[in-house]
Each structure stands twice: as structure tokens, then as C-alpha cells.
Design a protein around this motif. Structure first.
Motif, PDB file in Angstrom:
ATOM      1  N   LEU A  51       0.834  -1.207   0.000  1.00  0.00           N
ATOM      2  CA  LEU A  51       0.000   0.000   0.000  1.00  0.00           C
ATOM      3  C   LEU A  51       0.870   1.259   0.000  1.00  0.00           C
ATOM      4  CD1 LEU A  51      -2.715  -1.183   2.530  1.00  0.00           C
ATOM      5  CD2 LEU A  51      -3.122  -0.576   0.138  1.00  0.00           C
ATOM      6  N   CYS A  59      -7.784  -4.188  -1.637  1.00  0.00           N
ATOM      7  CA  CYS A  59      -7.445  -4.624  -0.279  1.00  0.00           C
ATOM      8  C   CYS A  59      -8.634  -5.353   0.337  1.00  0.00           C
ATOM      9  CB  CYS A  59      -7.079  -3.411   0.569  1.00  0.00           C
ATOM     10  SG  CYS A  59      -6.639  -3.823   2.261  1.00  0.00           S
ATOM     11  N   CYS A  78      -5.076   2.733   2.561  1.00  0.00           N
ATOM     12  CA  CYS A  78      -5.947   2.544   1.392  1.00  0.00           C
ATOM     13  C   CYS A  78      -6.534   3.873   0.937  1.00  0.00           C
ATOM     14  CB  CYS A  78      -7.063   1.559   1.716  1.00  0.00           C
ATOM     15  SG  CYS A  78      -6.499  -0.145   1.833  1.00  0.00           S
ATOM     16  N   VAL A  83      -7.218   3.087  -2.800  1.00  0.00           N
ATOM     17  CA  VAL A  83      -7.398   1.661  -3.045  1.00  0.00           C
ATOM     18  C   VAL A  83      -8.724   1.237  -2.422  1.00  0.00           C
ATOM     19  CG1 VAL A  83      -6.453  -0.640  -2.599  1.00  0.00           C
ATOM     20  CG2 VAL A  83      -4.909   1.263  -3.023  1.00  0.00           C
ATOM     21  N   VAL A  85     -11.440  -1.051  -0.530  1.00  0.00           N
ATOM     22  CA  VAL A  85     -11.362  -2.014   0.566  1.00  0.00           C
ATOM     23  C   VAL A  85     -12.626  -2.864   0.556  1.00  0.00           C
ATOM     24  CG1 VAL A  85     -11.180  -2.310   3.058  1.00  0.00           C
ATOM     25  CG2 VAL A  85     -10.028  -0.407   1.960  1.00  0.00           C
ATOM     26  N   VAL A 119      -3.763  -8.015   0.226  1.00  0.00           N
ATOM     27  CA  VAL A 119      -3.749  -6.985  -0.808  1.00  0.00           C
ATOM     28  C   VAL A 119      -3.409  -7.633  -2.145  1.00  0.00           C
ATOM     29  CG1 VAL A 119      -2.488  -4.965  -1.653  1.00  0.00           C
ATOM     30  CG2 VAL A 119      -3.173  -5.072   0.724  1.00  0.00           C
TER      31      VAL A 119
END
Length: 143
Positions: A51, A59, A78, A83, A85, A119
């Protein structure tokens, strides 16, 4: 001729099953493909590095993680790297999906190691499961 018709029926049944694929089944398949293509990171240390380097694409975080600072760190990393989740109910399930499990002769999970975070850095190949998962994530971001 009867032998030729049987595979066609099996293929039709498989197509129907793929249409009804839910998000968890898609996640399992995507995690397995990422593991095969060496694009899966498991555990806090590996996930935090991925990350932080901004090489993460997706993730997975377990809801049953007891340590609040752990969850807070992963969510912050994140958010910083934009990113997505996905929250998974059980860390044992997540560990089994990531390949951290011993299987018996039938392919059933005999013993699974728990992981609270995984991840994906490389999805591997384009599959129907990946499309389902990315569509789900797109819908979540719009809401």
C-alpha cells in the motif's frame, strides 16, 4: 452423437452459474488467480509495504480483527492510495482463500491460518469473476 451433446449441456450449465456469481465467490476466484500470478500480499507487513509503494489494486480486510489500530492503519493507507477495501466476515476464511490453509484429500479446508489483511497487486488474467468484482466496487464508489 449423444456424446457430443453432453459437453454442450455442461457448458450451458456453467454459463448459467457464472451469471449468478456473487461477490464473495468472485473474490475467492480473484484471490486464487492473484496468488497464482504472484500478485497477492498477506499480513500486515507485506500489505503495508504494498500500500505504501502504491502498487496495491485491491485490499481485503477482516471484520473480526480485534486490533483497532491495525484496521485504522490499513484503512488510512488505502484512503491515501485510493485503493478499494472489501470487508470480509472472517479472517480464517480470508486466510483459506489466500492459500494459507491445509487441505484434506477431498480438497476441503482442514486447518486454516487466520489473516486480517490481504492486498492484490496483480489480478493476473481477466476473468468473469474479476469483472463481477470490479463492477461491484464501481457501484460502491458511486454510492
Amino acid at each position: 452423437m449423444a456424446d457430443e451433446e453432453v459437453p454442450a449441456e455442461e457448458i450451458a450449465e456453467e454459463v448459467e452459474e457464472e451469471v449468478e456469481m456473487n461477490v464473495l465467490d468472485a473474490l475467492k476466484e480473484v484471490l486464487k488467480k492473484a496468488l497464482i500470478h504472484d500478485g497477492l500480499r498477506k499480513g500486515l507487513h507485506e500489505c503495508a509495504k504494498a500500500l505504501d509503494r502504491r502498487s496495491a489494486r485491491l485490499c481485503c480486510l477482516a471484520k473480526d480483527c480485534e486490533n483497532e489500530e491495525y484496521k485504522k492503519l490499513i484503512r488510512a493507507l488505502c484512503a491515501e492510495g485510493e485503493v478499494s477495501v472489501i470487508m470480509v466476515d472472517s479472517g480464517k476464511d480470508l486466510g483459506a482463500w489466500c492459500g494459507l490453509a491445509k487441505l484434506d484429500d477431498d480438497g476441503e479446508v482442514k486447518k486454516a491460518v487466520r489473516t486480517s489483511c490481504a492486498v492484490i497487486t496483480d489480478f493476473g488474467e481477466e476473468t468473469r469473476a474479476l469483472t463481477v468484482l470490479l463492477d461491484y466496487l464501481q457501484n460502491q464508489q458511486e454510492e
